[in-house]
Design a protein around this motif. Structure first.
Motif, short mmCIF file in Angstrom:
data_model
loop_
_atom_site.label_atom_id
_atom_site.label_comp_id
_atom_site.label_asym_id
_atom_site.label_seq_id
_atom_site.Cartn_x
_atom_site.Cartn_y
_atom_site.Cartn_z
N GLU A 124 1.02 -1.21 -0.40
CA GLU A 124 -0.33 0.19 0.13
C GLU A 124 0.45 1.60 -0.19
O GLU A 124 0.81 2.26 -0.64
CB GLU A 124 -1.18 0.19 1.44
CG GLU A 124 -1.79 -1.39 1.54
CD GLU A 124 -3.05 -0.87 2.55
OE1 GLU A 124 -2.68 0.09 3.26
OE2 GLU A 124 -3.42 -1.61 2.61
N ARG A 125 2.37 1.00 0.70
CA ARG A 125 2.25 2.49 0.79
C ARG A 125 3.11 2.04 -0.91
O ARG A 125 3.85 3.66 -1.25
CB ARG A 125 4.38 2.03 1.33
CG ARG A 125 3.70 2.07 2.80
CD ARG A 125 4.97 2.39 3.94
NE ARG A 125 5.87 1.52 3.56
CZ ARG A 125 6.17 0.14 4.46
NH1 ARG A 125 5.22 -0.13 4.98
NH2 ARG A 125 7.47 -0.17 3.66
N LEU A 126 3.58 1.53 -1.47
CA LEU A 126 4.00 1.65 -2.67
C LEU A 126 3.32 1.84 -4.18
O LEU A 126 3.53 3.29 -4.56
CB LEU A 126 4.40 0.00 -3.33
CG LEU A 126 4.97 0.18 -4.95
CD1 LEU A 126 6.39 1.11 -4.56
CD2 LEU A 126 5.32 -1.96 -5.47
N ILE A 127 1.92 1.62 -3.23
CA ILE A 127 0.84 1.98 -4.36
C ILE A 127 0.60 3.15 -4.05
O ILE A 127 -0.01 3.73 -4.89
CB ILE A 127 -0.51 0.54 -4.77
CG1 ILE A 127 0.22 -0.27 -5.25
CG2 ILE A 127 -1.42 1.36 -4.97
CD1 ILE A 127 -0.96 -1.96 -4.72
N TYR A 128 -0.11 3.69 -3.20
CA TYR A 128 -0.88 5.03 -2.76
C TYR A 128 0.28 6.03 -2.27
O TYR A 128 -0.19 7.40 -2.68
CB TYR A 128 -1.71 4.97 -1.45
CG TYR A 128 -3.22 3.18 -2.08
CD1 TYR A 128 -3.51 3.82 -2.90
CD2 TYR A 128 -2.57 2.34 -1.27
CE1 TYR A 128 -4.30 2.43 -2.95
CE2 TYR A 128 -3.79 1.13 -1.17
CZ TYR A 128 -4.42 1.75 -2.63
OH TYR A 128 -5.42 0.59 -2.44
N VAL A 129 1.19 5.94 -1.69
CA VAL A 129 2.17 6.78 -1.92
C VAL A 129 3.45 7.18 -2.49
O VAL A 129 3.36 8.39 -3.63
CB VAL A 129 2.77 6.69 -0.48
CG1 VAL A 129 4.22 8.04 -0.45
CG2 VAL A 129 1.55 6.75 0.77
N VAL A 130 4.17 6.57 -3.15
CA VAL A 130 5.12 6.37 -3.76
C VAL A 130 5.27 6.32 -5.22
O VAL A 130 5.17 7.32 -6.43
CB VAL A 130 5.91 5.09 -3.97
CG1 VAL A 130 7.50 5.60 -4.27
CG2 VAL A 130 7.06 5.43 -2.10
N ALA A 131 3.82 5.91 -6.01
CA ALA A 131 3.53 5.29 -6.97
C ALA A 131 3.39 6.29 -7.77
O ALA A 131 3.44 6.54 -9.01
CB ALA A 131 2.81 3.91 -7.27
N PRO A 132 1.92 7.70 -7.12
CA PRO A 132 1.66 8.67 -7.62
C PRO A 132 2.45 9.58 -8.08
O PRO A 132 2.21 10.46 -9.12
CB PRO A 132 0.81 8.89 -6.98
CG PRO A 132 -0.15 7.76 -6.44
CD PRO A 132 1.19 7.00 -6.08
N GLN A 133 3.33 9.98 -7.04
CA GLN A 133 4.28 10.51 -7.25
C GLN A 133 5.55 10.52 -8.12
O GLN A 133 6.44 11.21 -8.94
CB GLN A 133 5.04 11.17 -5.84
CG GLN A 133 4.56 11.32 -4.68
CD GLN A 133 5.01 11.48 -2.93
OE1 GLN A 133 5.91 12.75 -3.07
NE2 GLN A 133 4.61 11.12 -2.08
N ALA A 134 6.26 9.21 -8.57
CA ALA A 134 6.83 8.64 -9.33
C ALA A 134 6.67 8.29 -10.93
O ALA A 134 6.98 8.76 -11.47
CB ALA A 134 7.95 7.62 -9.12
N MET A 135 4.99 8.39 -10.53
CA MET A 135 4.68 8.41 -12.15
C MET A 135 4.98 9.78 -12.99
O MET A 135 4.86 9.33 -13.86
CB MET A 135 3.33 7.94 -12.26
CG MET A 135 2.33 7.93 -13.13
SD MET A 135 3.42 6.36 -14.10
CE MET A 135 2.92 5.02 -13.19
N ARG A 136 4.88 10.68 -12.28
CA ARG A 136 4.83 12.45 -12.38
C ARG A 136 6.20 12.15 -12.92
O ARG A 136 6.59 12.78 -14.21
CB ARG A 136 4.44 12.86 -11.63
CG ARG A 136 3.39 13.25 -11.01
CD ARG A 136 2.44 14.14 -10.18
NE ARG A 136 3.09 15.43 -10.56
CZ ARG A 136 2.86 16.60 -9.85
NH1 ARG A 136 2.36 16.10 -8.50
NH2 ARG A 136 2.41 17.68 -10.24
N ARG A 137 7.22 11.64 -12.90
CA ARG A 137 8.30 11.74 -13.41
C ARG A 137 9.04 10.81 -14.04
O ARG A 137 10.38 10.37 -14.86
CB ARG A 137 9.52 11.84 -11.67
CG ARG A 137 9.41 13.06 -10.76
CD ARG A 137 10.36 12.31 -9.30
NE ARG A 137 9.83 13.78 -8.76
CZ ARG A 137 8.56 13.44 -7.63
NH1 ARG A 137 7.37 13.22 -8.06
NH2 ARG A 137 8.68 14.81 -7.40
N PHE A 138 8.36 9.43 -14.28
CA PHE A 138 8.97 8.52 -15.01
C PHE A 138 8.27 8.64 -16.43
O PHE A 138 8.96 8.55 -17.70
CB PHE A 138 7.47 7.13 -14.27
CG PHE A 138 7.69 5.73 -15.60
CD1 PHE A 138 8.52 5.84 -15.45
CD2 PHE A 138 6.75 5.56 -16.28
CE1 PHE A 138 8.52 4.25 -16.48
CE2 PHE A 138 6.39 4.14 -17.58
CZ PHE A 138 7.64 3.72 -17.39
#
Length: 216
Positions: free
Chosen positions: A128-142
């Protein structure tokens, strides 16, 4: 000139479809596998991180044409016989996977470490940390490097003609062999590649704006 282009179009359309097909398969498969390996590179156990890091560094250090030739001519020595289309897709996909791994690593590592620590402190499990916290922020940089990589995949697909795959460039070469007028045909081929990549760039910018709007 127009007569030559009109003559060439029936020969080029099948090759154009092959180029699109190869590009779509390459991008789709490499994105899925690259994301999984990229997450493993950042959060996996040490042996996994070493293996993914070694794979990424080695593959990205090999010219893509050499990799294509290795897959096409080398794998049959191990008993794995692939036709030219399968070998081309495999070679391009492996190369793109190594690139996507680095896109994912860079995107995840750009997210402040405190975000993950805060999510852990409130009791969220890792997924859940990966999906809801890290992924949304990382996607904008990915997205930006990945979208550039999509256009690179289309341009890189021109190399598969050297394996005998009937792509757009292969079709151009066949017509040139009949008309002996390479300048017009190669310019027309360049225009087709430009149109494909320009359409992708427009779609890329729209996707970036849309994603940014959703997350802000």
């Amino acid at each position: 000139m127009l007569d030559q282009i009109a003559y060439a179009i029936p020969f080029l359309l099948p090759g154009l479809l092959v180029t699109i097909e190869v590009s779509l398969i390459t991008v789709a498969v490499s994105t899925v596998i690259g994301i999984v390996l990229g997450v493993g590179l950042v959060y996996g156990p040490l042996p996994v991180r070493w293996a993914v890091r070694g794979f990424s560094d080695i593959i990205r250090g090999i010219p893509i044409l050499v990799l294509l030739f290795f897959v096409y001519y080398g794998l049959p020595l191990t008993g794995l016989n692939l036709n030219s289309f399968a070998a081309a897709v495999l070679g391009l996909t492996v190369f793109k996977i190594a690139q996507v791994v680095e896109y994912v690593r860079g995107a995840i590592e750009s997210v402040p470490r405190g975000q993950m620590d805060a999510a852990k402190a409130i009791g969220l499990p890792f997924h859940e940390r990966l999906i809801y916290v890290v992924a949304p922020q990382a996607m904008r940089r990915f997205l930006p490097p990945w979208l550039n990589g999509v256009t690179d995949a289309v341009k890189g697909s021109a190399l598969i003609s050297l394996l005998g795959v009937g792509d757009l460039l292969y079709g151009i070469q066949k017509v040139v062999g009949r008309t002996y007028d390479p300048l017009v045909l190669y310019c027309f081929g360049a225009l087709l590649y430009f149109v494909m990549n320009y359409a992708l760039s427009i779609g890329s910018r729209a996707l970036e704006r849309r994603f940014s709007y959703i997350r802000e």
